[in-house]
Design an enzyme around this catalytic site. Structure first.
Site, PDB file in Angstrom:
ATOM      1  N   SER A 149      41.588  35.828  35.095  1.00 37.60           N
ATOM      2  CA  SER A 149      40.972  35.578  36.399  1.00 37.60           C
ATOM      3  C   SER A 149      40.790  34.079  36.573  1.00 37.60           C
ATOM      4  CB  SER A 149      39.623  36.283  36.484  1.00 37.60           C
ATOM      5  OG  SER A 149      38.679  35.558  35.718  1.00 37.60           O
ATOM      6  N   LYS A 150      40.203  33.726  37.723  1.00 37.95           N
ATOM      7  CA  LYS A 150      39.984  32.304  38.024  1.00 37.95           C
ATOM      8  C   LYS A 150      39.121  31.634  36.960  1.00 37.95           C
ATOM      9  CE  LYS A 150      40.313  32.549  43.002  1.00 37.95           C
ATOM     10  NZ  LYS A 150      39.494  32.966  44.090  1.00 37.95           N
ATOM     11  N   ARG A 151      38.222  32.420  36.376  1.00 38.06           N
ATOM     12  CA  ARG A 151      37.349  31.875  35.325  1.00 38.06           C
ATOM     13  C   ARG A 151      38.146  31.171  34.244  1.00 38.06           C
ATOM     14  NH1 ARG A 151      35.498  35.646  31.970  1.00 38.06           N
ATOM     15  NH2 ARG A 151      36.732  37.234  32.987  1.00 38.06           N
TER      16      ARG A 151
END
Ligand code: GLU
Length: 474
Positions: free
Chosen positions: A242-244
Site C-alpha cells: 500500500s501507500k504506507r
C-alpha cells in the site's frame, strides 16, 4: 491449428494504476507477445459509484507510458450489461440458476450463523428448490447460480498448481442483482468468453473466484481458459502493498523521474526470475517469460531496488534521450520542485553537454534536473544567504590564489582539475573541503551541489572562471 493466445488485463477504474496492477498488465502483455498472441483491455466499470474517468485516464496513460499496448479498443464492461442479463436469463431458463427472495435480515442471520461456526459467510440455499409461487409479494429477487452441492472442484492453475475445493464449501452465488446489474462473477466469465480470452492471468486475490467461475463455464458449455493466479505484492513488513510502503502509482513514478524501462524491469522481477539476470530488456523478458517460473510466494516490494535499477537505466541511457525525457517532465517539475522551469534557449545544449557527468550519480530524472539547476543561473549569481557567509575575505584570498592555477588548466577535465586542486591544497596546507565549499558557493550559489569537479567540468572553463571571478572581485 493451435489457437492463438489472447490474454486480457481487466482493471477496475476505481483508482490509479498501481504497481500490482501494472505488473499484472505486464505479465499478460509478455505472455501474449511471447506466444505471438495479443493482449486485450477490459475496463471493469460496473461499480458506477467507485469508477471514475480520472482513474480510467490514469490506467490508460500509465499503460501507454510503460509501453504495454493492447489490441483494439478497450471493452467497457458496463456497456455489456444486456449481454450479462441475457446469460443470467439463459441460466435461469435451463435450471442452472434460480431467483432468491431472501431478505437482508435473513442473509444477516445466515452470515452470523456461519461466523459462529467459524465458516466464511455462506448462503444456505433456501430458495434453491422453492417454487416460484412461494415468492413473497413486492420483493425483487436476485438470481443465484446453482453450485453443485457435493463433490469437488478442481483447477489446474499455471502458477498455483493443482488445487481442489470441496463443493460443500462453495455457496450459491449471486449472478444478477435485484436491479438486474450483473455481479463481477458473472460479467467476468461472459466477457472473457465473448472476447475469446484463452489465458487468464490475474492477481491471486481472485483465486477462490475461479472455483465458482469454473462452474459457469461448465454449464454454459464454454471452454475454460488457461488460468494463472499470480501472487500479490507485499511490503517489507509482509503486508499487502500500500501507500504506507512508499509504493506510488505508475504515473507518480513517471512524474518523479523514473524511466519506463526501469519500472518494467523492476516489475517483472517481483516474484519472477530468469536465473540471476537482474537487468533485462523488454525483448529478453518476452523471450524468457513464462508462467510456471512465477513463484507462489508473495513478491516483495523494494523501493531501493527500483531506485537502483532506475539509476542503472539512467547511466546507460543515451544522453539525448535523457535530455528529451527531462524536458518533457519540465512543466510538471516546475510545480513540484523548487527550481523554476527555465526558459533557456540553450537549455537543451547545456543539459546535453552536462549529461555524461550528471547521469553517473542520479537515481531519477528529477535528481538529474536538480543537479543540473546551477547550469541555468545567470551571472552574477545571487548567493543563498547561508552560502554567502562562507565567502569571507580570508576565503576569497584562497580562491584568488587558486584562480591562475585553474586558468592554466587546458584540459579542464574532472581528473585534471582534481589533481590541480588537490596539489594546491597540499601546498597551502589546507583541507580540500576548505576549497571545495567556497568554490561550490561561487559556482552554484548554494551549499550543496553535485561533486565540485563535475560542476566545474559541466559549466565549462569560461563560465566557471567568470563565476569565480564575480565573487573574488566583489
Ligand atoms: N477487475 C478485477 C480487478 O481489478 C480483475 C478481474 C479479473 O481479472 O478477473 O481486480
Amino acid at each position: 491449428m493451435t489457437q492463438s493466445v489472447i490474454t486480457r488485463f481487466a482493471p477496475s477504474p476505481t483508482g490509479d494504476l498501481h504497481v500490482g496492477g501494472a505488473r499484472t498488465a505486464l505479465f499478460n502483455w509478455l505472455y501474449a507477445k511471447a506466444h505471438g498472441g495479443k493482449m486485450l483491455l477490459r475496463i471493469e466499470d460496473t461499480d458506477r459509484e467507485r469508477s471514475s474517468k480520472k482513474a480510467l485516464e490514469s490506467i490508460l496513460s500509465g499503460m501507454t507510458w510503460l509501453g504495454l499496448d493492447w489490441e483494439g479498443e478497450p471493452v467497457f464492461q458496463y456497456e455489456r450489461a444486456r449481454r450479462h442479463q441475457e446469460i443470467a436469463e439463459k441460466l435461469l431458463a435451463s435450471g442452472y440458476a434460480y431467483r432468491c427472495y431472501a431478505s437482508p435480515e435473513e442473509l444477516n442471520e445466515m452470515r452470523e450463523k456461519a461466523r459462529a461456526r467459524g465458516l466464511s459467510p455462506c448462503y444456505d440455499g433456501r430458495w434453491r428448490d422453492r417454487d416460484a409461487s412461494e415468492a413473497p409479494q413486492g420483493i425483487k429477487p436476485v438470481i443465484r447460480f446453482k453450485m453443485p452441492k457435493e463433490g469437488e472442484t478442481k483447477l489446474q492453475d499455471r502458477v498455483q498448481g493443482d488445487v481442489t475445493w470441496k463443493n460443500e464449501a462453495l455457496d450459491d452465488f449471486i449472478i444478477l442483482r435485484t436491479d438486474k446489474t450483473p455481479t463481477y462473477m458473472l460479467a467476468v466469465v461472459v466477457d472473457d468468453h465473448d472476447m475469446g480470452v484463452t489465458h487468464i492471468i490475474r492477481g491471486n486475490d481472485h483465486f477462490t473466484n475461479a472455483a465458482r467461475q469454473i462452474h459457469l463455464y461448465r454449464v454454459l458449455g464454454w471452454n475454460l481458459p488457461t488460468i494463472a493466479h499470480i501472487p500479490l505484492i507485499h511490503g517489507p513488513d509482509n503486508r499487502k502493498l500500500s501507500k504506507r510502503h512508499g509504493a506510488l502509482s505508475v504515473n507518480a513514478y513517471r512524474n518523479i523521474g523514473y524511466l519506463p524501462e526501469a519500472v518494467c524491469n523492476y516489475l517483472v522481477r517481483i516474484g519472477w526470475s530468469h536465473g540471476d539476470s537482474e537487468i533485462m530488456s523488454l525483448q529478453q523478458m518476452i523471450e524468457w517469460f513464462d508462467l510456471p517460473s512465477i513463484g507462489k510466494a508473495p513478491g516483495k516490494f523494494d523501493l531501493m531496488k527500483l531506485q537502483n535499477l532506475n539509476g542503472y537505466y539512467i547511466r546507460h541511457s543515451d544522453d539525448e534521450k535523457l535530455v528529451t525525457a527531462i524536458e518533457s517532465l519540465l512543466p510538471r517539475l516546475s510545480a513540484t520542485s523548487q527550481i523554476e522551469a527555465v526558459p533557456d534557449t540553450s537549455r537543451h545544449a547545456k543539459l546535453l553537454a552536462a549529461m555524461p557527468e550528471l547521469k553517473e550519480r542520479s537515481k531519477t530524472l528529477v535528481e538529474l534536473w536538480e543537479k543540473a539547476a546551477f547550469l541555468f543561473t545567470t551571472r552574477p549569481l545571487t548567493l543563498e544567504s547561508k552560502a554567502a557567509e562562507i565567502l569571507t575575505d580570508h576565503v576569497k584570498k584562497i580562491l584568488k590564489a587558486l584562480f591562475p592555477i585553474l586558468q592554466e588548466d587546458e584540459e579542464w577535465s574532472s581528473a585534471s582539475l582534481e589533481s590541480r586542486i588537490k596539489k594546491f591544497a597540499c601546498e597551502e596546507n589546507i583541507k580540500l573541503s576548505q576549497i571545495a565549499q567556497p568554490l561550490r558557493v561561487s559556482l552554484t550559489g548554494k551549499l550543496t551541489s553535485p561533486g565540485i569537479f563535475d560542476v566545474l567540468t559541466v559549466l565549462g572553463k569560461k563560465e566557471s572562471l567568470n563565476r569565480i571571478s564575480d565573487q573574488i572581485e566583489s
